[in-house]
Design an enzyme around this catalytic site. Structure first.
Site, mmCIF file in Angstrom:
data_model
loop_
_atom_site.group_PDB
_atom_site.id
_atom_site.type_symbol
_atom_site.label_atom_id
_atom_site.label_comp_id
_atom_site.label_asym_id
_atom_site.label_seq_id
_atom_site.Cartn_x
_atom_site.Cartn_y
_atom_site.Cartn_z
ATOM 1 N N THR A 176 0.826 -1.216 0.000
ATOM 2 C CA THR A 176 0.000 0.000 0.000
ATOM 3 C C THR A 176 0.858 1.262 0.000
ATOM 4 O OG1 THR A 176 -1.502 1.280 1.411
ATOM 5 C CG2 THR A 176 -0.137 -0.321 2.529
ATOM 6 N N ASP A 177 0.272 2.347 -0.502
ATOM 7 C CA ASP A 177 0.985 3.637 -0.457
ATOM 8 C C ASP A 177 1.133 4.139 0.981
ATOM 9 O OD1 ASP A 177 -1.673 4.346 0.010
ATOM 10 O OD2 ASP A 177 -1.784 5.849 -1.591
ATOM 11 N N GLU A 178 0.349 3.555 1.906
ATOM 12 C CA GLU A 178 0.425 4.026 3.298
ATOM 13 C C GLU A 178 1.795 3.770 3.925
ATOM 14 O OE1 GLU A 178 -2.828 3.443 5.939
ATOM 15 O OE2 GLU A 178 -4.300 3.564 4.336
ATOM 16 N N TYR B 12 -1.520 -0.356 11.273
ATOM 17 C CA TYR B 12 -1.748 -1.025 9.980
ATOM 18 C C TYR B 12 -0.585 -0.767 9.028
ATOM 19 C CZ TYR B 12 -3.272 -1.481 5.147
ATOM 20 O OH TYR B 12 -3.315 -1.793 3.805
ATOM 21 N N SER C 100 2.619 -2.412 9.962
ATOM 22 C CA SER C 100 2.688 -3.854 9.687
ATOM 23 C C SER C 100 2.928 -4.094 8.196
ATOM 24 C CB SER C 100 1.413 -4.564 10.162
ATOM 25 O OG SER C 100 0.297 -4.168 9.387
ATOM 26 N N LYS C 101 2.313 -3.277 7.336
ATOM 27 C CA LYS C 101 2.518 -3.461 5.892
ATOM 28 C C LYS C 101 3.947 -3.071 5.502
ATOM 29 C CE LYS C 101 -0.156 -4.515 3.179
ATOM 30 N NZ LYS C 101 -0.532 -5.867 2.684
ATOM 31 N N TYR D 8 -14.424 12.241 9.380
ATOM 32 C CA TYR D 8 -13.410 12.481 10.413
ATOM 33 C C TYR D 8 -12.835 13.889 10.290
ATOM 34 C CZ TYR D 8 -13.287 7.325 10.814
ATOM 35 O OH TYR D 8 -13.614 6.006 10.965
HETATM 36 P P1 NAD Z 1 -9.940 -7.061 2.844
HETATM 37 O O1 NAD Z 1 -9.893 -6.769 4.297
HETATM 38 O O2 NAD Z 1 -11.177 -6.753 2.061
HETATM 39 O O3 NAD Z 1 -9.614 -8.601 2.585
HETATM 40 C C1 NAD Z 1 -8.609 -9.294 3.267
HETATM 41 C C2 NAD Z 1 -8.824 -10.786 3.045
HETATM 42 O O4 NAD Z 1 -7.751 -11.486 3.704
HETATM 43 C C3 NAD Z 1 -10.133 -11.321 3.630
HETATM 44 O O5 NAD Z 1 -10.762 -12.176 2.708
HETATM 45 C C4 NAD Z 1 -9.677 -12.106 4.859
HETATM 46 O O6 NAD Z 1 -10.525 -13.181 5.183
HETATM 47 C C5 NAD Z 1 -8.298 -12.572 4.418
HETATM 48 N N1 NAD Z 1 -7.416 -12.875 5.568
HETATM 49 C C6 NAD Z 1 -7.177 -12.094 6.647
HETATM 50 N N2 NAD Z 1 -6.338 -12.718 7.495
HETATM 51 C C7 NAD Z 1 -6.025 -13.906 6.905
HETATM 52 C C8 NAD Z 1 -5.185 -14.988 7.285
HETATM 53 N N3 NAD Z 1 -4.503 -14.968 8.449
HETATM 54 N N4 NAD Z 1 -5.077 -16.045 6.471
HETATM 55 C C9 NAD Z 1 -5.762 -16.079 5.284
HETATM 56 N N5 NAD Z 1 -6.582 -15.095 4.896
HETATM 57 C C10 NAD Z 1 -6.711 -14.012 5.686
HETATM 58 O O7 NAD Z 1 -8.688 -6.301 2.215
HETATM 59 P P2 NAD Z 1 -8.512 -5.569 0.811
HETATM 60 O O8 NAD Z 1 -8.975 -4.171 0.939
HETATM 61 O O9 NAD Z 1 -9.030 -6.426 -0.267
HETATM 62 O O10 NAD Z 1 -6.921 -5.515 0.729
HETATM 63 C C11 NAD Z 1 -6.183 -6.597 0.149
HETATM 64 C C12 NAD Z 1 -4.717 -6.264 0.201
HETATM 65 O O11 NAD Z 1 -4.451 -5.058 -0.515
HETATM 66 C C13 NAD Z 1 -4.194 -6.028 1.619
HETATM 67 O O12 NAD Z 1 -2.917 -6.608 1.709
HETATM 68 C C14 NAD Z 1 -4.118 -4.510 1.741
HETATM 69 O O13 NAD Z 1 -3.107 -4.142 2.656
HETATM 70 C C15 NAD Z 1 -3.765 -4.135 0.317
HETATM 71 N N6 NAD Z 1 -4.196 -2.794 -0.132
HETATM 72 C C16 NAD Z 1 -5.491 -2.394 0.053
HETATM 73 C C17 NAD Z 1 -5.905 -1.158 -0.459
HETATM 74 C C18 NAD Z 1 -7.333 -0.687 -0.322
HETATM 75 O O14 NAD Z 1 -7.651 0.460 -0.669
HETATM 76 N N7 NAD Z 1 -8.277 -1.507 0.157
HETATM 77 C C19 NAD Z 1 -4.994 -0.329 -1.112
HETATM 78 C C20 NAD Z 1 -3.673 -0.770 -1.261
HETATM 79 C C21 NAD Z 1 -3.293 -2.011 -0.779
HETATM 80 O O1 TDX Z 2 -16.223 6.781 8.497
HETATM 81 C C1 TDX Z 2 -15.196 7.238 7.951
HETATM 82 N N1 TDX Z 2 -15.029 8.583 7.877
HETATM 83 C C2 TDX Z 2 -13.938 9.180 7.325
HETATM 84 O O2 TDX Z 2 -13.844 10.412 7.270
HETATM 85 C C3 TDX Z 2 -14.153 6.392 7.421
HETATM 86 C C4 TDX Z 2 -14.267 4.890 7.483
HETATM 87 C C5 TDX Z 2 -13.052 7.003 6.863
HETATM 88 N N2 TDX Z 2 -12.922 8.341 6.835
HETATM 89 C C6 TDX Z 2 -11.724 8.943 6.217
HETATM 90 C C7 TDX Z 2 -10.409 8.393 6.718
HETATM 91 C C8 TDX Z 2 -9.512 8.479 5.497
HETATM 92 O O3 TDX Z 2 -8.936 9.769 5.407
HETATM 93 O O4 TDX Z 2 -11.769 8.597 4.835
HETATM 94 C C9 TDX Z 2 -10.458 8.275 4.324
HETATM 95 C C10 TDX Z 2 -10.483 6.865 3.784
HETATM 96 O O5 TDX Z 2 -10.609 5.998 4.899
HETATM 97 P P1 TDX Z 2 -10.591 4.402 4.737
HETATM 98 O O6 TDX Z 2 -11.649 4.015 3.760
HETATM 99 O O7 TDX Z 2 -10.624 3.810 6.101
HETATM 100 O O8 TDX Z 2 -9.197 4.148 4.003
HETATM 101 P P2 TDX Z 2 -7.679 4.518 4.401
HETATM 102 O O9 TDX Z 2 -7.525 4.700 5.860
HETATM 103 O O10 TDX Z 2 -7.261 5.639 3.519
HETATM 104 O O11 TDX Z 2 -6.947 3.138 3.960
HETATM 105 C C11 TDX Z 2 -7.318 2.471 2.736
HETATM 106 O O12 TDX Z 2 -6.396 2.737 1.719
HETATM 107 C C12 TDX Z 2 -5.106 2.187 1.833
HETATM 108 C C13 TDX Z 2 -7.404 0.957 2.960
HETATM 109 O O13 TDX Z 2 -8.327 0.696 4.001
HETATM 110 C C14 TDX Z 2 -6.056 0.356 3.252
HETATM 111 O O14 TDX Z 2 -6.163 -1.052 3.365
HETATM 112 C C15 TDX Z 2 -5.136 0.705 2.108
HETATM 113 O O15 TDX Z 2 -3.845 0.236 2.365
#
Ligand code: NAD
Ligand code: TDX
Length: 338
Positions: free
Chosen positions: A125-127, A153, A156-157, A210
């Site tokens: 992730t970009d985070e 989070y 850990s990434k 937020y």
């Molecule tokens: P998500 O939370 O929707 O899905 C995570 C999946 O991993 C779930 O199906 C869960 O059951 C599974 N999982 C969790 N712990 C596990 C374990 N111990 N063993 C096996 N499976 C397990 O997450 P997401 O948003 O789809 O993100 C997927 C990946 O992409 C993550 O690594 C996240 O850090 C990364 N990522 C997410 C975003 C975003 O915007 N959502 C952006 C950049 C990177």
């Molecule tokens: O209720 C809310 N109100 C609010 O203002 C929630 C859930 C979020 N927010 C804000 C927080 C962030 O600035 O919105 C923005 C986006 O929040 P999230 O959807 O929780 O995403 P973010 O924290 O940016 O992280 C996401 O992008 C990077 C994913 O959850 C991560 O897994 C990924 O790595």
């Protein structure tokens, strides 16, 4: 060619499974997922019965299970999506983030070393780069930006990424890493901003924003991320990191207002709540390396991806209504104090 996709029952992994199982009918695709609160077999239901797809329930931190699985399946490629992914949850319970995101990654890579692998890909992730100041719109994250994390989070990434690079340098494991900006689209769990806003607005419920809603995120439609990962796994250089993003920066307030407008809902639903501790101000990805080296180009902009996403939530109420009717209610109350 046999690939194990971990976390394929989650949001991005699920979209990835849909893409690859259909795009590569002659390759074998195994989804490995422990089905945490975020994993959902309904996301994978459209793939059931396809000859090149299997689902295996299992935990990436369970070494005995993972080593047995690799001995039996001998995968060519492993793509690791599995993670605890929600920043707010990491503030309340950091330890599971350390366990899944760091120890799980190390366990998978140890099995890859033991049984040999053509490619291990880490979905990051970009985070991991921390944040950028709001006023410096000239600054972007590149692959050389130092890791400087803010939340449990992102820490850990970032830690997992360092292990992945160390396993390449020290043990010669053929790895790649992608670092993507915020995703949105179908099958997104409604704890995250965009699906939370859509689902609550449709039910005429308040929308928690937020702080002042000034924080900026760089949004990418999920299938564009999936295609980037596929490209990196097939054509990316071993040992390299690739940033993924489409230059779609928006403040949170802009995101919320865009969705409310599209749904014809009033802005009076917006409810400003206590800010997220340590809240990153701005994320912005420079994807030049992926574009120039591998020719990746996103199909969607924020303006074209949002209507498609909203329509998906309107057409798939069953999928998200199931989720928000269960333990999600307790999560919501604890998180937002309502
Ligand atoms: P998500 O939370 O929707 O899905 C995570 C999946 O991993 C779930 O199906 C869960 O059951 C599974 N999982 C969790 N712990 C596990 C374990 N111990 N063993 C096996 N499976 C397990 O997450 P997401 O948003 O789809 O993100 C997927 C990946 O992409 C993550 O690594 C996240 O850090 C990364 N990522 C997410 C975003 C975003 O915007 N959502 C952006 C950049 C990177
Ligand atoms: O209720 C809310 N109100 C609010 O203002 C929630 C859930 C979020 N927010 C804000 C927080 C962030 O600035 O919105 C923005 C986006 O929040 P999230 O959807 O929780 O995403 P973010 O924290 O940016 O992280 C996401 O992008 C990077 C994913 O959850 C991560 O897994 C990924 O790595």
């Amino acid at each position: 060619m046999k690939t194990i996709v971990t976390g394929g029952a989650g949001f991005i992994g699920g979209n990835f499974m849909h893409f690859v199982v259909n795009a590569y009918p002659d390759e074998e695709w195994i989804c490995l997922d422990s089905l945490t609160y975020a994993g959902n077999l309904e996301t994978l239901a459209p793939l059931e019965g396809k000859k090149n797809y299997r689902f295996i329930k299992g935990d990436i931190t369970d070494r005995a299970f993972i080593f047995d699985l690799f001995a039996k399946e001998k995968p060519d490629v492993v793509i690791n999506f599995a993670a605890e992914s929600h920043v707010d949850r990491s503030l309340k319970d950091p330890e599971i983030f350390l366990k899944t995101n760091v120890l799980g990654t190390v366990c998978l890579m140890d099995a890859c070393r033991e049984y040999g692998i053509k490619r291990y890909h880490q979905v990051s992730t970009d985070e991991v780069y921390g944040d950028l100041p709001l006023e410096r719109t000239d600054l972007f994250f590149t692959e050389d930006t130092p890791i400087k994390t803010s939340s449990p989070y992102s820490s850990s990434k970032g830690s997992a990424d360092l292990f992945v690079l160390a396993y390449h340098r020290t043990f010669g494991l053929p790895v790649t890493i992608s670092r993507c900006s915020n995703n949105y689209g179908p099958y997104h769990f409604p704890e995250k901003l965009i699906p939370l806003v859509i689902s609550r607005a449709l039910n005429n419920e308040s929308i928690p924003v937020y702080g002042k809603g000034e924080n900026v995120r760089d949004w990418l439609y999920v299938t564009d991320h999936c295609k980037a990962i596929d490209l990196i796994v097939r054509k990316g250089r071993v040992g390299e990191v690739y940033n993924v993003g489409g230059h779609n920066e928006r403040t949170n307030l802009e995101v919320v207002k865009t969705i409310l407008r599209a749904l014809d809902k009033p802005e009076s639903l917006i409810h400003y709540v206590t800010d997220r501790p340590g809240h990153d101000m701005r994320y912005a990805i420079d994807p030049t390396k992926l574009e120039t080296e591998l020719g990746w180009k996103p199909e969607y902009t924020f303006d074209t991806g949002i209507p498609v996403t909203i329509q998906w939530y309107l057409d798939h109420k069953d999928w998200w209504e199931h989720i928000i009717s269960g333990e999600y209610q307790d999560y919501y109350k604890k998180q937002y104090g309502e």
